[in-house]
Enzyme design. Structure first.
Site, short mmCIF file in Angstrom:
data_model
loop_
_atom_site.label_atom_id
_atom_site.label_comp_id
_atom_site.label_asym_id
_atom_site.label_seq_id
_atom_site.Cartn_x
_atom_site.Cartn_y
_atom_site.Cartn_z
N ASP A 1 0.88 -1.16 0.00
CA ASP A 1 0.00 0.00 0.00
C ASP A 1 0.93 1.22 0.00
O ASP A 1 2.11 1.13 0.35
CB ASP A 1 -0.96 0.00 1.21
CG ASP A 1 -2.13 0.97 0.96
OD1 ASP A 1 -2.02 1.82 0.05
OD2 ASP A 1 -3.15 0.88 1.67
C1 BGC Z 1 -4.84 3.47 -0.08
C2 BGC Z 1 -4.92 2.50 -1.23
C3 BGC Z 1 -4.67 3.23 -2.52
C4 BGC Z 1 -3.33 3.92 -2.45
C5 BGC Z 1 -2.98 4.69 -3.69
C6 BGC Z 1 -3.57 4.28 -0.10
O1 BGC Z 1 -3.60 5.28 0.86
O2 BGC Z 1 -4.94 2.78 1.14
O3 BGC Z 1 -6.16 1.87 -1.26
O4 BGC Z 1 -4.72 2.33 -3.60
O5 BGC Z 1 -3.35 4.84 -1.36
O6 BGC Z 1 -3.80 5.81 -3.82
#
Ligand code: BGC
Length: 822
Positions: free
Chosen positions: A246
Site C-alpha cells: 500500500d
Molecule cells: C490506499 C490505497 C490506494 C493507495 C494509492 C492508499 O492510501 O490505502 O487503497 O490504492 O493509497 O492511492
C-alpha cells in the site's frame, strides 16, 4: 530486451518466463533493485538501456482515478474524467456476479484507454464494524459474498488485459491508526473471516497484483509478513502475481523483500534501492530473492505491453453505471406506497438537499472525477411526467445543529461515542421537542419551507444521508446516526402531513441507524453511494421502471452497542484485538439472538417469491476430498410483475466440537423470474463449505455428523431447511505427554498403544490405571506427563516416550502427512 507480450496463455507464460530469466541475467543488482520500487507516485521504474518501460497503476475500485499533472506529486489531486460506478458498499448489495463482472470490464476498458497497466482494486476487507470510515469501499461483512463479487470484478478488469489488484491484505478493517495498528487476530478467525475473500479472488480470478495493507497483523507489518505474503499467499494459494505495498506501507525494504513484497510504492528513492544493493553486497539478502521480485515486476510490464487500444465509451459506461446502481439499491421497507405509479396530476414533495446535491461516492483514494452526474430531482421530474414536484432543501448537508440523536463523536484515534441516549432509546424527546430543536437552530427556515412543500402533497420523498465529511479513507466515524437535522425533519414532516406516505431515500457509504426514525416512513430505500448514475437509478426504482433486487450485504443493527465488535473497536495503544473472533456481522447477531433493524441478506421486491422442494444429495466423500453436496430447490414468482430473487444458502453445524456461528452463507444465486414463472436452482457445497479451521490441527476440519442446510431470503428469513449427515474420519490428534489420558484413550492409535502398554489384569479388566472407572473419571483430564509426576500410577516418562514413538510409527504410512485437499 523484453519481447513483445505473448498472447497465448499457457505457452506464453513459459516464453515470458524464459525471456524474463534471460533479461534478469543481463541486469545489474542496482537495476534489479530499482525495479523493486516505483519511479514516481504511480509508475514502476523504467530500465531504458534494456528496453524496459515504466507502467502506470491507478486507483480505483469504483472508477479510474488517473491523476493528471506531474505524477511525482502525491496527494489527492484532480484526475481525468472517468465513469464513477457504484461503490463496493452498493455493488455488494447487488449479489450479482455477472453485473459486477460487467462493471469490472467497463472499468478495465477505461483503464486500457488511459494506458493503465493495473487498477488498484477491488478492496475486499471485511466490514467488521460500521464505524470503519472506509466501509463504502468494501463489499460485505461476509467473506463468501465479498470473495465472489471481488473475483467477478477482477475477471472483468482482466478481460480487458488490465490487472486487478486485490487489497488490502490483510486485516485492515479500520482507519484509526491504520498505518501502525496491530490487528491481533487468532488464526481461526483469520482463516474463516478475514482471509477467504482474498483466497477466493487469488485462486479463482488470478489477479495480477495483491496489495498488502498498512497495518500490522499480530505484531508484524503486513508489508513484511512472511507468513501472509509467502506461506499463505504464494505457497498455499499459489499466487503467481506481484505483491505491491500500500502507498507508504514499507518500513524496512530488505525485510519486506525477504518476506515476499515485490514492489514498493511510492518509491523511497535513494533509500530503499540503496538498502537492497547494500544487503546483496553484504550477503544478507540472497540475490535470488531480488531476482524473483524484479522478475514479477517485469511480468507486469510484459502483461501491459502492446494491448489493443480500447475506447472510452462514456455514454455506454454511464448506462452500465445506471444499471449497476439500480440493481444494487435495497428496498428496506415498503408498506405498498412504492412503486410510484399513476402520479400524473398528483403532487410529490421532494425534500432534502441530497435530492439536488447528490452524494454518490466516497472520499480518499477512490474518488473519481465523474463524466456526468445524474441529479435525483431532475431524474424524478423526467420519470414522472404530469406530476408536480415541489422541492425543498430541508437541511444543509454540512450544517447539522447539535441535537439529541447524534453523540458528538471523538475524532479518529479515540474510542467512539456510543449511540445510546438517542431520542428513541432515552424516550425523552417528543415530536414537539424535535420540532422545536430544529426550528430553533439554523435550519429553522429550511424546516418550515420543507413542511410547507410537503403539506398537501400526495407523497413525500425525503432524501437523507451522511455528510461527506463524516466518512472517508483516513479516519473512522464517531457514531452511526444520520445528522439530527435530518432525523428530526422526518419526524416533523410525519407530524405535519398526517398520514401522507413518506418515502425515505438514503445515501450513505457506511451503515446508518434507521431504528430511531424509520417508523415515520412508509418506505425506505437504501442507495449507499451508488455512483454517478445513482440519481437515475433511484428514479428507476421509485417509479417501478426497475424492480428493486438489492439485498443487504451487512446487518443493520438497532444500536451500535449491539455490533459484535463493539467492545474491541478501534483498540488502543497500538493494538486492536479481534475479540469477537469469528462472530462478525450476522454471525454474531445471530449467535447472540439480538434483534436487528434489517438482517443480512434482506431486501424487498415489488414481486413476491415462494420457495419449495428442497432436495439435497451427496456424492463423493470428505475423506476422499471430493465431497459434493448438491442442494436444489424451486423458486416461483407468485406476483404479476417480473423480478429478481436472491436465493441464499446458509450452512450450520448444530453440534460442533468448536463454537460455530448459527449459520454461514455458503452459496447464493440471483435469478430473474417472469410473473408466475418458476425455476429450479442448484448449488454445490464442498467439504470446505462445511468445515471450520481447527487451531489444534492447523487445517480445515470437516467434523463428521449432522449439518443443517438452510435456504432463504435473508439470514433471518429461512424458507426451507433440512438436515444432512456427512460422514468424515476425524483427523488424528497430535499426541504427546501433554495430551490427556482421555485424549490418548479416545484416539484409535493412542488408545491401542496405551492399552497394550498397560496390559490386561488376570480378571480380563484393563491393566493399571485403566482398570478403575472411578479413577478414570477423576484423572481423565490430566495430561500423561502430569500423571507421570504422581508415583504409583504406572505412568513414567519412559512409558510416554514409548507410546509417542508407537503412535508415530502407526501413523507413518497413514494420512497424517497427506496434504489437505480442500
Ligand atoms: C490506499 C490505497 C490506494 C493507495 C494509492 C492508499 O492510501 O490505502 O487503497 O490504492 O493509497 O492511492
Amino acid at each position: 530486451m523484453l519481447p513483445q507480450a505473448s498472447t497465448e496463455k499457457g505457452a506464453g507464460m513459459a516464453d515470458d518466463d524464459e525471456s524474463i530469466a534471460a533479461l534478469l541475467a543481463e541486469l545489474s543488482v542496482p537495476q534489479k533493485a530499482a525495479l523493486c520500487l516505483g519511479s514516481d507516485f504511480w509508475h514502476t521504474a523504467p530500465v531504458s538501456e534494456h528496453g524496459i518501460e515504466a507502467v502506470m497503476m491507478s486507483d480505483g475500485p469504483h472508477g479510474l482515478r488517473k491523476q493528471t499533472g506531474r505524477s511525482a506529486d502525491a496527494g489527492l489531486r484532480a484526475s481525468e474524467a472517468a465513469t464513477c460506478f457504484p461503490t463496493a458498499s452498493a455493488l455488494g448489495c447487488s449479489w450479482d456476479t455477472d453485473l459486477v463482472r460487467q462493471v469490472g470490464a467497463a472499468l478495465g476498458a477505461e483503464a486500457r484507454a488511459q494506458n493503465i497497466a493495473a487498477v488498484l482494486g477491488p478492496g475486499v476487507n471485511i466490514k467488521r464494524h460500521p464505524l470503519c470510515g472506509r466501509n463504502f469501499e468494501y463489499f460485505s461483512e461476509d467473506p463468501f459474498l465479498s470473495g465472489r463479487l471481488a473475483a467477478a470484478m477482477v475477471d472483468g478488469l482482466q478481460s480487458q488485459q488490465v490487472g486487478g489488484c486485490v487489497k488490502h491484505f490483510a486485516a485492515n478493517n479500520q482507519e484509526t491508526d491504520r498505518m501502525r495498528v496491530s490487528a491481533d487476530v487468532d488464526e481461526r478467525t483469520l482463516r474463516e473471516i478475514y482471509l477467504p475473500a482474498f483466497e477466493h479472488v487469488v485462486t479463482a480470478a488470478r489477479p495480477w497484483l495483491v496489495m498488502c495493507s498498512y497495518n500490522k497483523v499480530n505484531g508484524e507489518y503486513a508489508s513484511q509478513h512472511r507468513w501472509l505474503l509467502n506461506d499463505v499467499l504464494r505457497e498455499e494459494w499459489g499466487f503467481d502475481g506481484l505483491v505491491v505495498s500500500d502507498w507508504g506501507a514499507v518500513h524496512d525494504r530488505v525485510a519486506a523483500l525477504r518476506a515476499g513484497l515485490d514492489l514498493e510504492m511510492p518509491p523511497q528513492l535513494g533509500v530503499s534501492d540503496r538498502a537492497i544493493v547494500d544487503a546483496v553486497a553484504a550477503g544478507s539478502l540472497d540475490e535470488a530473492v531480488l531476482d524473483r521480485a524484479a522478475g514479477r515486476v517485469l511480468r507486469l510490464v510484459l502483461r501491459a505491453r502492446d494491448r489493443r487500444p480500447a475506447d472510452m465509451d462514456a455514454a455506454a459506461h454511464h448506462a452500465v453505471a445506471r444499471r449497476a446502481a439500480a440493481q444494487s439499491l435495497v428496498l428496506l421497507k415498503n408498506d405498498g406506497v412504492l412503486p410510484l405509479t399513476g402520479m400524473a396530476g398528483r403532487t410529490i414533495a421532494v425534500i432534502g438537499e441530497f435530492a439536488r446535491t447528490p452524494r454518490f461516492q466516497g472520499a480518499g483514494s477512490s474518488q473519481v472525477s465523474p463524466t456526468q452526474v445524474d441529479v435525483p430531482l431532475d431524474a424524478l421530474a423526467a420519470a414522472l411526467p404530469g406530476a408536480t414536484l415541489r422541492f425543498a432543501a430541508g437541511y444543509l448537508i454540512d450544517g447539522d445543529p447539535p441535537g439529541p440523536t447524534t453523540d458528538a463523536g471523538p475524532s479518529s484515534g479515540s474510542r467512539p461515542a456510543t449511540d445510546a441516549g438517542s431520542a428513541t432509546d432515552a424516550g425523552s424527546a417528543t415530536d414537539a421537542d424535535a420540532g422545536q430543536a430544529a426550528d430553533a437552530g439554523p435550519g429553522g427556515d429550511l424546516v418550515a419551507e420543507a413542511v410547507g412543500a410537503a403539506t398537501g402533497a400526495d407523497v413525500v420523498l425525503v432524501f437523507l444521508g451522511l455528510p461527506p465529511a463524516e466518512e472517508s479513507e483516513g479516519y473512522d466515524r464517531g457514531h452511526i446516526d444520520l445528522p439530527y437535522a435530518q432525523t428530526s425533519l422526518v419526524e416533523r414532516l410525519a407530524k405535519a402531513v398526517h398520514g401522507t406516505p413518506i418515502v425515505a431515500v438514503l445515501c450513505n457509504g457506511g451503515a446508518v441507524r434507521t431504528s430511531t426514525w424509520d417508523h415515520a416512513a412508509s418506505a425506505v430505500l437504501e442507495c449507499w453511494l451508488a455512483g454517478q448514475a445513482a440519481g437515475s437509478a433511484i428514479a428507476d426504482v421509485l417509479t417501478g421502471a426497475v424492480n428493486p433486487s438489492g439485498r443487504l450485504a451487512e446487518t443493520l443493527g438497532l444500536r451500535m452497542a449491539d455490533c459484535p465488535a463493539y467492545l474491541n473497536f478501534p483498540g488502543e495503544e497500538g493494538h486492536v484485538r479481534y475479540g469477537e473472533g469469528v462472530y462478525v456481522g450476522y454471525r454474531g447477531y445471530d449467535a447472540l439472538e439480538l434483534p436487528v433493524a434489517y438482517p443480512f441478506g434482506h431486501g424487498l421486491s415489488y414481486s413476491s417469491f415462494s420457495y419449495r422442494d428442497l432436495r439435497i444429495s451427496q456424492a463423493g466423500s470428505a475423506d476422499a476430498g471430493d465431497l459434493a453436496v448438491t442442494v436444489r430447490c424451486t423458486i416461483s414468482n407468485t406476483s404479476d410483475r417480473a423480478g429478481h430473487e436472491v436465493v441464499q444458502v446458509y450452512v450450520a453445524d448444530p453440534a460442533a466440537a468448536v463454537a460455530r456461528p448459527p449459520r454461514e452463507l455458503k452459496a447464493f444465486a440471483k435469478i430473474g423470474l417472469e410473473p408466475g414463472a418458476e425455476q429450479e436452482v442448484m448449488f454445490t457445497l464442498t467439504a470446505r463449505d462445511l468445515s471450520y479451521w481447527s487451531a489444534l490441527h492447523r487445517r480445515w476440519v470437516l467434523e463428521g455428523g449432522e449439518f443443517r442446510v438452510c435456504v432463504g431470503a435473508s439470514s433471518r428469513d429461512i424458507r426451507l431447511s433440512a438436515a444432512i449427515t456427512v460422514p468424515a474420519t476425524p483427523p488424528p490428534l497430535p499426541l504427546s505427554g501433554i495430551s490427556t489420558l482421555t485424549e490418548w484413550l479416545t484416539d484409535p492409535d493412542g488408545g491401542q498403544a496405551l492399552r497394550g502398554a498397560l496390559g490386561t489384569r488376570p480378571d480380563g479388566r484393563p491393566g493399571g490405571i485403566l482398570g478403575s472407572e472411578e479413577l478414570l473419571a477423576i484423572i481423565g483430564n490430566m495430561p500423561l506427563a502430569t500423571l507421570a509426576a504422581f508415583p504409583g500410577l504406572g505412568v513414567t516418562t519412559e512409558l510416554i516416550d514409548t507410546l509417542v514413538a508407537a503412535v508415530i510409527e502407526r501413523r507413518a504410512e497413514a494420512t497424517l502427512g497427506t496434504p489437505q485437499r480442500w
